[in-house]
Design an enzyme around this catalytic site. Structure first.
Site, PDB file in Angstrom:
ATOM      1  N   ARG A 236      31.884  42.402  34.563  1.00 49.58           N
ATOM      2  CA  ARG A 236      32.246  41.116  35.184  1.00 49.58           C
ATOM      3  C   ARG A 236      30.965  40.301  35.274  1.00 49.58           C
ATOM      4  O   ARG A 236      29.910  40.853  35.580  1.00 49.58           O
ATOM      5  CB  ARG A 236      32.862  41.324  36.578  1.00 49.58           C
ATOM      6  CG  ARG A 236      33.144  40.017  37.318  1.00 49.58           C
ATOM      7  CD  ARG A 236      34.190  40.130  38.434  1.00 49.58           C
ATOM      8  NE  ARG A 236      33.785  40.906  39.581  1.00 49.58           N
ATOM      9  CZ  ARG A 236      34.261  42.112  39.881  1.00 49.58           C
ATOM     10  NH1 ARG A 236      35.164  42.700  39.109  1.00 49.58           N
ATOM     11  NH2 ARG A 236      33.847  42.751  40.958  1.00 49.58           N
TER      12      ARG A 236
ATOM     13  N   TYR B 226      37.685  45.210  31.759  1.00 50.81           N
ATOM     14  CA  TYR B 226      37.552  46.553  32.344  1.00 50.81           C
ATOM     15  C   TYR B 226      38.388  47.504  31.506  1.00 50.81           C
ATOM     16  O   TYR B 226      39.615  47.410  31.507  1.00 50.81           O
ATOM     17  CB  TYR B 226      38.059  46.556  33.795  1.00 50.81           C
ATOM     18  CG  TYR B 226      37.548  45.363  34.577  1.00 50.81           C
ATOM     19  CD1 TYR B 226      36.377  45.434  35.333  1.00 50.81           C
ATOM     20  CD2 TYR B 226      38.220  44.133  34.518  1.00 50.81           C
ATOM     21  CE1 TYR B 226      35.905  44.337  36.015  1.00 50.81           C
ATOM     22  CE2 TYR B 226      37.741  43.020  35.194  1.00 50.81           C
ATOM     23  CZ  TYR B 226      36.583  43.122  35.940  1.00 50.81           C
ATOM     24  OH  TYR B 226      36.113  42.019  36.612  1.00 50.81           O
TER      25      TYR B 226
ATOM     26  N   ASP C   9      35.079  53.350  71.564  1.00 57.20           N
ATOM     27  CA  ASP C   9      34.338  52.318  72.294  1.00 57.20           C
ATOM     28  C   ASP C   9      33.705  51.279  71.387  1.00 57.20           C
ATOM     29  O   ASP C   9      33.033  50.364  71.868  1.00 57.20           O
ATOM     30  CB  ASP C   9      33.194  52.973  73.100  1.00 57.20           C
ATOM     31  CG  ASP C   9      33.717  53.602  74.377  1.00 57.20           C
ATOM     32  OD1 ASP C   9      34.861  53.289  74.761  1.00 57.20           O
ATOM     33  OD2 ASP C   9      32.983  54.402  74.979  1.00 57.20           O
TER      34      ASP C   9
ATOM     35  N   GLU D  62      34.464  33.794  37.059  1.00 59.07           N
ATOM     36  CA  GLU D  62      34.192  35.231  37.037  1.00 59.07           C
ATOM     37  C   GLU D  62      35.107  36.016  36.103  1.00 59.07           C
ATOM     38  O   GLU D  62      35.879  36.867  36.545  1.00 59.07           O
ATOM     39  CB  GLU D  62      34.289  35.812  38.449  1.00 59.07           C
ATOM     40  CG  GLU D  62      35.564  35.453  39.216  1.00 59.07           C
ATOM     41  CD  GLU D  62      35.638  36.181  40.559  1.00 59.07           C
ATOM     42  OE1 GLU D  62      35.568  37.407  40.565  1.00 59.07           O
ATOM     43  OE2 GLU D  62      35.766  35.495  41.591  1.00 59.07           O
TER      44      GLU D  62
ATOM     45  N   HIS E 250      37.940  46.194  43.369  1.00 64.62           N
ATOM     46  CA  HIS E 250      37.283  46.084  44.678  1.00 64.62           C
ATOM     47  C   HIS E 250      36.785  47.456  45.127  1.00 64.62           C
ATOM     48  O   HIS E 250      37.117  47.941  46.211  1.00 64.62           O
ATOM     49  CB  HIS E 250      38.214  45.459  45.723  1.00 64.62           C
ATOM     50  CG  HIS E 250      38.395  43.991  45.508  1.00 64.62           C
ATOM     51  ND1 HIS E 250      39.301  43.231  46.209  1.00 64.62           N
ATOM     52  CD2 HIS E 250      37.781  43.125  44.670  1.00 64.62           C
ATOM     53  CE1 HIS E 250      39.238  41.971  45.814  1.00 64.62           C
ATOM     54  NE2 HIS E 250      38.321  41.884  44.875  1.00 64.62           N
TER      55      HIS E 250
ATOM     56  N   ASP F 140      28.874  34.625  46.081  1.00 64.36           N
ATOM     57  CA  ASP F 140      29.732  35.631  45.438  1.00 64.36           C
ATOM     58  C   ASP F 140      29.251  35.757  43.997  1.00 64.36           C
ATOM     59  O   ASP F 140      29.621  34.960  43.145  1.00 64.36           O
ATOM     60  CB  ASP F 140      31.194  35.163  45.516  1.00 64.36           C
ATOM     61  CG  ASP F 140      32.162  36.222  45.005  1.00 64.36           C
ATOM     62  OD1 ASP F 140      31.718  37.348  44.696  1.00 64.36           O
ATOM     63  OD2 ASP F 140      33.373  35.914  44.928  1.00 64.36           O
TER      64      ASP F 140
ATOM     65  N   GLU G 193      29.880  36.926  37.248  1.00 63.25           N
ATOM     66  CA  GLU G 193      30.414  35.996  38.250  1.00 63.25           C
ATOM     67  C   GLU G 193      29.293  35.091  38.744  1.00 63.25           C
ATOM     68  O   GLU G 193      28.265  35.562  39.234  1.00 63.25           O
ATOM     69  CB  GLU G 193      31.008  36.772  39.426  1.00 63.25           C
ATOM     70  CG  GLU G 193      31.471  35.859  40.556  1.00 63.25           C
ATOM     71  CD  GLU G 193      32.282  36.572  41.617  1.00 63.25           C
ATOM     72  OE1 GLU G 193      32.043  37.765  41.853  1.00 63.25           O
ATOM     73  OE2 GLU G 193      33.153  35.913  42.219  1.00 63.25           O
TER      74      GLU G 193
ATOM     75  N   HIS H 267      37.627  30.864  42.252  1.00 61.67           N
ATOM     76  CA  HIS H 267      38.045  30.547  43.620  1.00 61.67           C
ATOM     77  C   HIS H 267      36.935  29.772  44.319  1.00 61.67           C
ATOM     78  O   HIS H 267      35.775  29.841  43.913  1.00 61.67           O
ATOM     79  CB  HIS H 267      38.425  31.813  44.401  1.00 61.67           C
ATOM     80  CG  HIS H 267      37.331  32.846  44.480  1.00 61.67           C
ATOM     81  ND1 HIS H 267      36.323  32.787  45.422  1.00 61.67           N
ATOM     82  CD2 HIS H 267      37.069  33.952  43.738  1.00 61.67           C
ATOM     83  CE1 HIS H 267      35.509  33.830  45.259  1.00 61.67           C
ATOM     84  NE2 HIS H 267      35.927  34.544  44.232  1.00 61.67           N
TER      85      HIS H 267
ATOM     86  N   HIS I 149      42.521  39.920  36.537  1.00 57.67           N
ATOM     87  CA  HIS I 149      42.380  39.129  37.769  1.00 57.67           C
ATOM     88  C   HIS I 149      42.141  37.655  37.460  1.00 57.67           C
ATOM     89  O   HIS I 149      41.941  37.275  36.312  1.00 57.67           O
ATOM     90  CB  HIS I 149      41.245  39.696  38.643  1.00 57.67           C
ATOM     91  CG  HIS I 149      39.897  39.721  37.970  1.00 57.67           C
ATOM     92  ND1 HIS I 149      39.159  38.572  37.730  1.00 57.67           N
ATOM     93  CD2 HIS I 149      39.152  40.747  37.496  1.00 57.67           C
ATOM     94  CE1 HIS I 149      38.021  38.899  37.144  1.00 57.67           C
ATOM     95  NE2 HIS I 149      37.997  40.216  36.981  1.00 57.67           N
TER      96      HIS I 149
ATOM     97  N   ASP J 190      28.679  43.481  42.511  1.00 56.05           N
ATOM     98  CA  ASP J 190      29.290  42.246  43.020  1.00 56.05           C
ATOM     99  C   ASP J 190      28.950  42.151  44.500  1.00 56.05           C
ATOM    100  O   ASP J 190      29.544  42.851  45.319  1.00 56.05           O
ATOM    101  CB  ASP J 190      30.806  42.315  42.788  1.00 56.05           C
ATOM    102  CG  ASP J 190      31.548  41.076  43.269  1.00 56.05           C
ATOM    103  OD1 ASP J 190      30.940  40.241  43.974  1.00 56.05           O
ATOM    104  OD2 ASP J 190      32.741  40.940  42.949  1.00 56.05           O
TER     105      ASP J 190
ATOM    106  N   HIS K 145      36.753  33.989  49.596  1.00 56.90           N
ATOM    107  CA  HIS K 145      37.852  33.270  48.926  1.00 56.90           C
ATOM    108  C   HIS K 145      38.165  32.102  49.856  1.00 56.90           C
ATOM    109  O   HIS K 145      38.976  32.227  50.767  1.00 56.90           O
ATOM    110  CB  HIS K 145      39.072  34.173  48.732  1.00 56.90           C
ATOM    111  CG  HIS K 145      38.804  35.303  47.767  1.00 56.90           C
ATOM    112  ND1 HIS K 145      39.684  36.316  47.534  1.00 56.90           N
ATOM    113  CD2 HIS K 145      37.746  35.560  46.958  1.00 56.90           C
ATOM    114  CE1 HIS K 145      39.176  37.157  46.632  1.00 56.90           C
ATOM    115  NE2 HIS K 145      37.995  36.721  46.282  1.00 56.90           N
TER     116      HIS K 145
HETATM  117  N1  GLY Z   1      33.840  39.599  45.473  1.00 53.81           N
HETATM  118  C1  GLY Z   1      35.204  39.310  45.423  1.00 53.81           C
HETATM  119  C2  GLY Z   1      35.494  38.376  44.365  1.00 53.81           C
HETATM  120  O1  GLY Z   1      34.780  38.325  43.392  1.00 53.81           O
HETATM  121  O2  GLY Z   1      36.407  37.597  44.413  1.00 53.81           O
HETATM  122 MN    MN Z   2      34.774  36.114  43.384  1.00 54.27          MN
HETATM  123 MN    MN Z   3      32.719  38.754  43.561  1.00 51.23          MN
END
Ligand code: GLY
Ligand code: MN
Ligand code: MN
Length: 491
Positions: free
Chosen positions: A443, A426, A64, A422, A284, A313, A445, A398, A394, A302, A405
C-alpha cells in the site's frame, strides 16, 4: 530619526525570528478558532434552531483503568474543550437567558478536589469562560433544573446518542445530562416514532453541516495537519534507514512512535499497522506481533502521528533487506502508478469516485498484464467470498483531520480539503495467483491538500518511488548505535 526607525524595525524582526525559531511555541488552536467555527455553524443553521453537542463518554479498558480519554471531534471542533461530561448548546439567534443575552451555553464538570488530586485540574465553570471564550457556562449538575423551553425552537438538532455512555452515578455526569435532555426535548415520546412531523427533533441535519464545515480545512488546521504529516513521514524515513531483518514488528512500531513523541505528537491517530509478509495483507493488522521480520519480505507500515488533535495517515511499504525483489518491484511500481494517475487528476472539481475508478483501472489492467488476473471480467477480478476486488479490496481516498477517516463531503473535491490517496495490492497465500506472487502486500498512502488547479503532496518528505526507497535505506541510521542490555543480564 530614520536610523532609529530602522533599528527598531530590525529589532522587531529579530524578535520575530527568535519567536519563529522557538520550538516550544504554543501552536494549539485558539479559542478564537473555535468561536469562528461556531459562527460558521450558525451561518448554516436555519432560523430559530439550536444545535446540541455532547462530549465523548469515558470508556473503560478493564477494572480501575479507563482508556485514554479522547474528546468527540465535533464537540472539540466547536468548543476546544477536552474534558468529558460536557455539553454545549449553540443557538442560531441570541436569546435572553436569566436576563443575559447569549447564543451559546456550555455545561462542564464541577470541581472535585479528590478526583483532581488523581487526574489533575478541571477547567470548571470558573475557568471555562476565559480559556474557551464562551461566556455562559454552567455545571452539569445545573442542567436538570435548567429553565430552557426546547419547544420554542423550530428544530433541536443533535446526533443520535452513543450507546456506550455509562452511568457513573455522579450528579451531572454525561449519562444524567443525556437523560435530562431526553426528557426536556421529548426524545422518548411516541411522537418521534409514530408522527415524526410532530416533533422538532432533527437527527440528520447537523451531520450534514458538520461534514460541510470539517471537510474544508482552515489555515490553523492545515498548519497542524502539515505538522502531523511531517512528523509521520520523518518517522518513515528514519525507520527505512534503521530497519534490519530480525527486528520485531513491535520494535519497528516503537521506532515510529518514539519519533512521533520526540517531535511532540501526543498520540497515534489510529492503531499503528506494521505487518511483514502475509501480515501486511491483513488490511487493519494491529497486533504487530511477528518477533522477527525476515530478509526477503516486504513490510507494510501504516502509521499516523496525531498532533494537537489532527492526524496524518501515511503508509510506506519497504523491503526488509533494503532491496525489492523483481516481483515485489513489479507490484510496487504498479501501485505507485495507480497513485500517480490519481494524483494527476486530484484537484477541485474531481469526484471521489473518479479517483477510485482511476486507481482501480490502473491496478486491474496492470494485474491482467502481469497475468495475475485472467481478464477484466468481473468474475475474474472479484473475490466471491467478500464481493470485493480480489487484490485491491478497499477504497482509495478519505478525508483526514480530527478523525483519520474524517468528516467531510464525499462528492466533489474542493479547495482546502485534505485527503488520502492509498491504492494497494495484497496477494495472499492460497490466492489463485501464481505462488511467486504470494505474500506480497503493497500500500502506498499519501496525504494531499486539494487546490483549485491541482494538489499538494503533504507527505512527500518520505520517498514513494521504489528506487528512492532503496537509496534511502542504504543510509546509516541514528538507531544503528543504540545498544541496550540483554533482558536476562539483570538476573
Ligand atoms: N490507516 C487507516 C486507513 O488507511 O484508512
Ligand atoms: Mn487511510
Ligand atoms: Mn492508513
Amino acid at each position: 530619526m530614520k536610523n532609529y526607525l530602522l533599528l527598531l524595525t530590525l529589532f522587531c524582526l529579530a524578535l520575530m525570528e527568535v519567536k519563529a525559531q522557538n520550538p516550544h511555541k504554543d501552536d494549539f488552536l485558539t479559542s478564537d478558532f473555535h468561536k469562528k467555527r461556531r459562527e460558521a455553524l450558525r451561518a448554516l443553521m436555519p432560523p430559530n434552531t439550536v444545535a446540541v453537542f455532547f462530549s465523548n463518554p469515558v470508556r473503560n479498558r478493564a477494572n480501575d483503568v479507563d482508556y485514554v480519554y479522547h474528546q468527540d471531534p465535533n464537540f472539540f471542533y466547536m468548543t476546544g474543550h477536552k474534558e468529558p461530561h460536557s455539553m454545549v448548546l449553540i443557538f442560531k439567534d441570541n436569546l435572553n437567558f436569566n436576563g443575559k443575552e447569549t447564543n451559546e451555553i456550555l455545561f462542564v464538570r464541577q470541581h472535585n478536589a479528590l478526583m483532581e488530586m488523581y487526574e489533575g485540574g478541571r477547567l470548571g465553570k470558573d475557568g471555562a469562560p476565559e480559556k474557551l471564550g464562551i461566556n455562559m457556562v454552567f455545571e452539569g449538575t445545573e442542567f436538570g433544573d435548567f429553565n430552557l423551553d426546547f419547544s420554542q425552537f423550530d428544530k433541536v438538532m443533535f446526533y443520535k446518542f452513543k450507546d456506550d455512555v455509562r452511568d457513573h452515578r455522579e450528579k451531572g455526569d454525561l449519562y444524567e445530562m443525556i437523560q435530562e435532555f431526553k426528557t426536556k426535548v421529548g426524545y422518548e415520546s411516541k411522537d418521534l416514532a409514530i408522527e415524526p412531523h410532530k416533533t422538532n427533533i432533527d437527527l440528520r441535519s447537523l451531520d450534514q453541516m458538520m461534514a460541510k464545515l470539517r471537510g474544508i480545512k482552515e489555515k490553523e488546521e492545515l498548519d497542524l495537519l502539515r505538522k502531523a504529516v511531517d512528523i509521520s513521514t520523518l518517522a518513515q524515513n528514519e525507520v527505512m534507514k534503521a530497519i534490519k531483518p530480525g527486528m520485531s514488528e513491535t520494535e519497528i512500531q516503537g521506532l515510529h512512535e518514539f519519533i512521533f513523541k520526540k517531535y511532540r505528537a501526543e498520540y497515534e491517530g489510529y492503531p499503528s499497522i506494521v505487518g511483514a509478509g502475509h501480515n501486511g495483507c491483513v488490511l487493519h493488522y494491529i497486533e504487530n506481533y511477528k518477533p522477527e521480520v525476515e530478509d526477503g519480505e516486504l513490510i507494510l507500515m501504516d502509521l499516523g502521528a496525531e498532533y494537537h488533535g489532527y492526524t496524518a495517515d501515511v503508509t510506506r511499504t519497504i523491503p526488509v533487506n533494503g532491496k525489492f525483489s523483481e516481483n515485489q518491484k513489479l507490484i510496487y511500481d504498479l501501485v505507485y502508478k495507480a497513485q500517480e494517475e490519481a494524483r494527476k487528476i486530484c484537484k477541485e472539481g474531481t469526484s471521489f469516485s473518479e479517483l477510485t475508478k482511476i486507481t482501480q483501472k490502473v491496478i486491474n489492467e496492470g494485474l491482467v498484464e502481469l497475468g495475475i488476473y485472467k481478464s477484466l471480467n468481473p468474475e475474474d477480478i472479484t473475490n466471491p467470498d467478500t464481493g470485493r476486488n480480489r487484490y485491491y479490496p478497499h477504497g482509495c481516498c478519505h478525508h483526514i483531520g480530527l478523525d483519520v477517516h474524517d468528516k467531510g463531503e464525499y462528492a466533489e473535491l474542493k479547495e482546502n480539503m485534505v485527503i488520502t490517496i492509498e491504492p494497494g495490492i495484497y496477494i495472499t497465500e492460497g490466492s489463485p495467483a501464481d505462488k511467486k506472487w504470494w505474500n506480497i502486500p503493497v500500500r502506498i498512502e499519501d496525504d494531499f491538500l486539494v487546490t483549485k488547479d491541482g494538489c499538494e503532496i503533504l507527505s512527500d518528505l518520505a520517498p514513494r518511488k521504489s528506487e528512492d526507497i532503496e537509496k534511502l535505506m542504504e543510509q546509516p541510521s541514528a538507531f544503528d548505535n543504540l545498544v541496550l542490555p540483554e533482558l536476562e543480564s539483570h538476573h
